[in-house]
Design a protein around this motif. Structure first.
Motif, short mmCIF file in Angstrom:
data_model
loop_
_atom_site.label_atom_id
_atom_site.label_comp_id
_atom_site.label_asym_id
_atom_site.label_seq_id
_atom_site.Cartn_x
_atom_site.Cartn_y
_atom_site.Cartn_z
N ILE A 5 0.84 -1.19 0.00
CA ILE A 5 0.00 0.00 0.00
C ILE A 5 0.88 1.25 0.00
O ILE A 5 1.81 1.37 0.79
N THR A 6 0.56 2.17 -0.90
CA THR A 6 1.29 3.45 -0.97
C THR A 6 0.33 4.59 -0.68
O THR A 6 -0.75 4.67 -1.27
N CYS A 7 0.73 5.47 0.23
CA CYS A 7 -0.07 6.65 0.59
C CYS A 7 0.72 7.91 0.22
O CYS A 7 1.89 8.04 0.60
N PRO A 28 3.41 0.01 9.59
CA PRO A 28 4.81 0.25 9.24
C PRO A 28 5.22 -0.29 7.87
O PRO A 28 6.25 0.12 7.33
N ASP A 29 4.41 -1.20 7.31
CA ASP A 29 4.72 -1.76 6.00
C ASP A 29 4.24 -0.87 4.85
O ASP A 29 4.59 -1.12 3.69
N TYR A 30 3.47 0.16 5.12
CA TYR A 30 2.99 1.04 4.07
C TYR A 30 4.15 1.90 3.55
O TYR A 30 5.07 2.25 4.29
N ARG A 31 4.06 2.26 2.28
CA ARG A 31 5.03 3.19 1.69
C ARG A 31 4.40 4.57 1.68
O ARG A 31 3.28 4.75 1.19
N LEU A 51 8.34 9.61 6.10
CA LEU A 51 8.20 9.47 4.66
C LEU A 51 9.31 8.57 4.11
O LEU A 51 10.46 8.62 4.56
N ASP A 52 8.94 7.76 3.12
CA ASP A 52 9.93 6.97 2.40
C ASP A 52 10.53 7.76 1.25
O ASP A 52 11.66 7.50 0.83
N LEU A 53 9.75 8.72 0.74
CA LEU A 53 10.22 9.49 -0.42
C LEU A 53 9.71 10.92 -0.35
O LEU A 53 8.51 11.15 -0.17
N GLU A 54 10.63 11.87 -0.49
CA GLU A 54 10.29 13.30 -0.53
C GLU A 54 10.24 13.73 -1.98
O GLU A 54 11.17 13.48 -2.76
N SER A 63 1.20 8.42 -9.18
CA SER A 63 0.39 7.44 -9.91
C SER A 63 0.41 6.06 -9.26
O SER A 63 -0.44 5.22 -9.54
N SER A 64 1.35 5.82 -8.36
CA SER A 64 1.45 4.51 -7.68
C SER A 64 0.63 4.46 -6.38
O SER A 64 0.58 3.43 -5.71
N CYS A 65 -0.04 5.56 -6.05
CA CYS A 65 -0.71 5.66 -4.75
C CYS A 65 -2.05 4.92 -4.69
O CYS A 65 -2.83 4.95 -5.66
N ASP A 66 -2.29 4.28 -3.55
CA ASP A 66 -3.60 3.70 -3.25
C ASP A 66 -4.48 4.73 -2.55
O ASP A 66 -5.72 4.68 -2.67
N TYR A 67 -3.86 5.63 -1.80
CA TYR A 67 -4.54 6.73 -1.12
C TYR A 67 -3.73 8.00 -1.36
O TYR A 67 -2.50 7.98 -1.31
N ILE A 68 -4.42 9.11 -1.59
CA ILE A 68 -3.75 10.40 -1.64
C ILE A 68 -4.51 11.35 -0.71
O ILE A 68 -5.73 11.50 -0.82
N PHE A 69 -3.77 11.97 0.21
CA PHE A 69 -4.33 12.89 1.18
C PHE A 69 -3.99 14.32 0.77
O PHE A 69 -2.81 14.68 0.68
N LEU A 70 -5.01 15.12 0.51
CA LEU A 70 -4.83 16.54 0.20
C LEU A 70 -4.80 17.30 1.52
O LEU A 70 -5.83 17.51 2.15
N CYS A 71 -3.63 17.72 1.95
CA CYS A 71 -3.47 18.32 3.28
C CYS A 71 -2.89 19.73 3.23
O CYS A 71 -2.53 20.29 4.26
N ALA A 72 -2.80 20.30 2.04
CA ALA A 72 -2.33 21.68 1.91
C ALA A 72 -3.48 22.62 2.31
O ALA A 72 -4.63 22.19 2.41
#
Length: 366
Positions: A5-7, A28-31, A51-54, A63-72
């Motif tokens: 799972i990627t968030c 902890p296994d989520y990316r 974060l795993d990636l900045e 495009s690889s995300c299962d969830y995207i959080f709009l937090c701006a």
């Protein structure tokens, strides 16, 4: 190979950061990947292992995300959604964390993304802002309101509800319209009132500043939220304007009514005014899911000398007890000091009370 799972996060401030920390703690296994215009926030999140990636922009990495959080901040939702749409997978669930929902739902409809959007609003926060002040505990026992569109898949609503529950928050599914009216009453209007009270005292105070000097206790309690972000509350007032205006009109009518009763020295009606408010507030004061959250607070007596507060903080830190807030009670008559300590959870206050008591500090639980 099992799918990881990627968030993704667009914006990593107090709320986005707290969700990311909770995901890292409980999954902890989520990316986790993230972008924020404030590169210091994402750099810190990477250095702390959140974060795993900045990311330096809204790019194909999402495009690889299962969830995207709009937090701006909500004022950036329109342009962020436009940039994101080109990279958004049809299997990705899109959500946000804004405290006004109708506006984001309108943007989602304009971009034809209704079949993969569930609005989200964690009913949690702090006067402090930014990723550096985020905590996984911020979500614990807090209502997390979900406002699904009419066309999003029911199984996605259930899946997201389960994710929110796993972060120790309490999911509640309602319409975006109902959400905006409720939050206008229990959150947005109180912030307007708190700020207006503080500004009133500022204007009424004399040149000696006596009102400011002696302001304590009740005044500080009811105006605490006036210390919140000016930018955020400007945006909330602009995006939830109609609901706030409706309730502000009702509130002004209520103030006018009690003014009339005080002017007429109508003792019975004045008594009923305060009795009604007390009884209603007392009906939810101990319910952590109610409009006023349970406050896990105790006060202790401490010697009024240098290092006393640091001593208490060190004792609690040694036992891995997180402090939400700490402050001196100034309106005391005793020579000894009184320290007010607020915790995130009930188990913390119980543990802290036992430890501090053993260390010789008189405890006064609230």
């Amino acid at each position: 190979m099992e799918h990881q799972i990627t968030c993704g996060f667009i914006g990593l401030g107090l709320i986005g950061g707290s969700i990311a920390r909770a995901l890292r703690q409980y999954h902890p296994d989520y990316r986790l990947i993230g972008y924020d215009v404030n590169r210091e926030a994402t750099a810190l999140a990477v250095s702390e292992g959140i974060l795993d990636l900045e990311l330096s922009s809204i790019s194909s990495e999402f495009s690889s995300c299962d969830y995207i959080f709009l937090c701006a901040p909500v004022s950036f939702n329109d342009e962020n959604l436009l940039a994101l749409k080109a990279y958004l997978s049809k299997d990705c669930l899109l959500t946000d964390v804004g405290s006004v929902k109708s506006d984001i739902h309108r943007h989602i409809k304009e971009l034809s993304l209704e079949d993969q959007f569930i609005g989200g609003h964690p009913m949690a926060g702090s006067e402090r802002t930014g990723f550096a002040n985020s905590k996984a505990l911020l979500l614990q026992n807090a209502y997390y309101i979900l406002t699904p569109t009419a066309s999003v898949r029911k199984e996605w609503v259930e899946k997201y509800r389960e994710l929110v529950t796993s972060l120790k928050a309490i999911p509640l599914v309602i319409t975006c319209e109902k959400h905006d009216y409720i939050t206008a009453a229990i959150s947005h209007l109180p912030h307007v009132i708190a700020a207006s009270l503080v500004n009133l005292v500022k204007e009424e105070d004399g040149s000696e500043g006596l009102m400011k000097m002696i302001a304590a206790g009740g005044f500080k309690d009811i105006t605490r939220i006036a210390s919140s972000s000016s930018d955020m509350w400007q945006q909330i007032c602009l995006t939830n304007r109609n609901n706030i205006l409706t309730l502000l009109d009702h509130y002004m009518e209520a103030l006018s009514a009690i003014r009339t009763e005080i002017s007429a020295a109508d003792g019975e009606r004045i008594y009923d005014f305060f009795r009604s408010a007390r009884e209603y507030r007392d009906s939810f004061i101990n319910a952590s899911s109610g409009p006023i959250k349970t406050s896990y607070t105790l006060s202790i007596d401490i010697a009024d000398r240098t290092g006393s507060i640091a001593n208490v903080a060190a004792i609690l830190a040694d036992h891995n007890i997180s402090i939400k807030n700490i402050g001196i009670l100034h309106n005391r008559e005793q020579q000894e000091g009184a320290l007010n300590i607020e915790f995130y959870a009930e188990e913390s206050i119980e543990k802290a009370a036992a430890i501090l008591s053993e260390s010789g500090y008189p405890i006064h639980e609230k």
